[in-house]
Write an enzyme that holds these catalytic residues in place. Sequence first.
Site, PDB file in Angstrom:
ATOM      1  N   LYS A 128       0.754  -1.228   0.208  1.00 30.69           N
ATOM      2  CA  LYS A 128       0.022   0.037   0.012  1.00 30.69           C
ATOM      3  C   LYS A 128       0.897   1.241  -0.044  1.00 30.69           C
ATOM      4  CE  LYS A 128      -4.553  -1.874   1.169  1.00 30.69           C
ATOM      5  NZ  LYS A 128      -5.714  -1.671   2.212  1.00 30.69           N
ATOM      6  N   LYS A 211      -5.412 -10.069  -5.886  1.00 29.38           N
ATOM      7  CA  LYS A 211      -6.653  -9.986  -5.225  1.00 29.38           C
ATOM      8  C   LYS A 211      -7.802  -8.941  -5.696  1.00 29.38           C
ATOM      9  CE  LYS A 211      -7.127  -8.112  -1.207  1.00 29.38           C
ATOM     10  NZ  LYS A 211      -7.455  -7.675   0.548  1.00 29.38           N
ATOM     11  N   LYS A 214     -11.716  -3.692  -2.975  1.00 32.19           N
ATOM     12  CA  LYS A 214     -12.836  -2.559  -3.373  1.00 32.19           C
ATOM     13  C   LYS A 214     -12.142  -1.443  -3.848  1.00 32.19           C
ATOM     14  CE  LYS A 214     -13.982  -3.119   1.904  1.00 32.19           C
ATOM     15  NZ  LYS A 214     -12.568  -3.061   2.233  1.00 32.19           N
TER      16      LYS A 214
END
Length: 348
Positions: A128, A211, A214
């Site tokens: 991230k 993956k 969202k």
Amino acid sequence: MTEQTQRTGFTPRVFSGIQPSGGLTLGNYLGAIKRFVDMQDRGLNGQPVETVYCMVDLHAITAKLHDPETLRRNTRELCAGFIAAGVDPEKSVLINQSQVPEHAQLAWIFNCVARMGWMQRMTQWKDKAGKNSENASLGLFAYPALMAADILIYHATHVPVGEDQKQHIELTRDIAAKFNHDYGVDFFPITEPVIEGAATRVMSLRDGTKKMSKSDPSDASRINMTDDADAIAKKIRKAKTDPEPLPETLDGLKDRPDARNLVNIFAGLSDISAEDAIAQVAGQQFGQFKPMLADLAVAKLAPISEEMARLMQDTAEIDAILNRGASRAREITAPVLKRTYDIVGMVG
Ligand code: AQP
């Protein structure tokens, strides 16, 4: 139950959470919420167990700035998603993280227990923060310590999660063990991850090696729990696959991540193992398999999305449910925090 949880004699309790960082995806549903409902209704290893489920709004602000109204809406919609999928606020403690301040208070103690090196090794931090880690928030770096606090403030012994969260649960165990060792107590349990089922890692419909998430910029990569029947069917029809028919066994899917992903989704939605799923669909072409999968996904997900929409018409009721949940939660969390402060040496 493992030797460790038995030895320390902690009463089994389940905790898990989801970030209101966007709409819920099929990955969140199969990897997390559906299993939350199973544990609430069927217990753990056949024994009834107390379950605590959480919207982790404090985590949702670690990665990017959210418009305040969007964050509030996402949190209420996530709560509606939990309930629509079967989490019963009478049976489970259902809460929003920021309404139970002991989570953040214990997280501070854990910030002082966890080591920088441990945090730097977290793959989610590396993914991230990416190359721009100098610019990432301190909150994103400390995310796993807050997650450890979310779990341990309930003395939770078991955490149902998707595979991506395994490393964070290992860190939670390390923090509990170091706290217990440093202060010479046996106060926090060594929590176990529960990663089960065929769909512990649902992948992107556009790239079977990534993956489903969202926050993926491509909406076509995921099925949102608010998608209508047409959108679900279209996304599955357009999902990336290959020209080969489905093989007889899972071994034949080893180098076919996109096909394997659709078989796992089929298994997850049908509540069967991936082995049983491939046995059912062996030999099918995608022209046959995809419409069948789309019908199944619509049949399972449409009632949930309709119920979510209905619940979202009365946000006052959602807020009331979360307020009740917070009061119930604090009966557990306040004494645990108090005892932690005593152990650490805080006056009061
Ligand atoms: N694709 C997935 N397959 C299986 N399980 C999944 N989970 C998330 N995606 C999948 C599980 O859902 C729970 C809550 O996850 P989260 O929303 O708190 O954080 P996340 O794992 O970072 O989910 P996203 O969708 O990727 O969110 P963003 O994009 O905001 O980072 C966890 O148990 C997780 O394993």
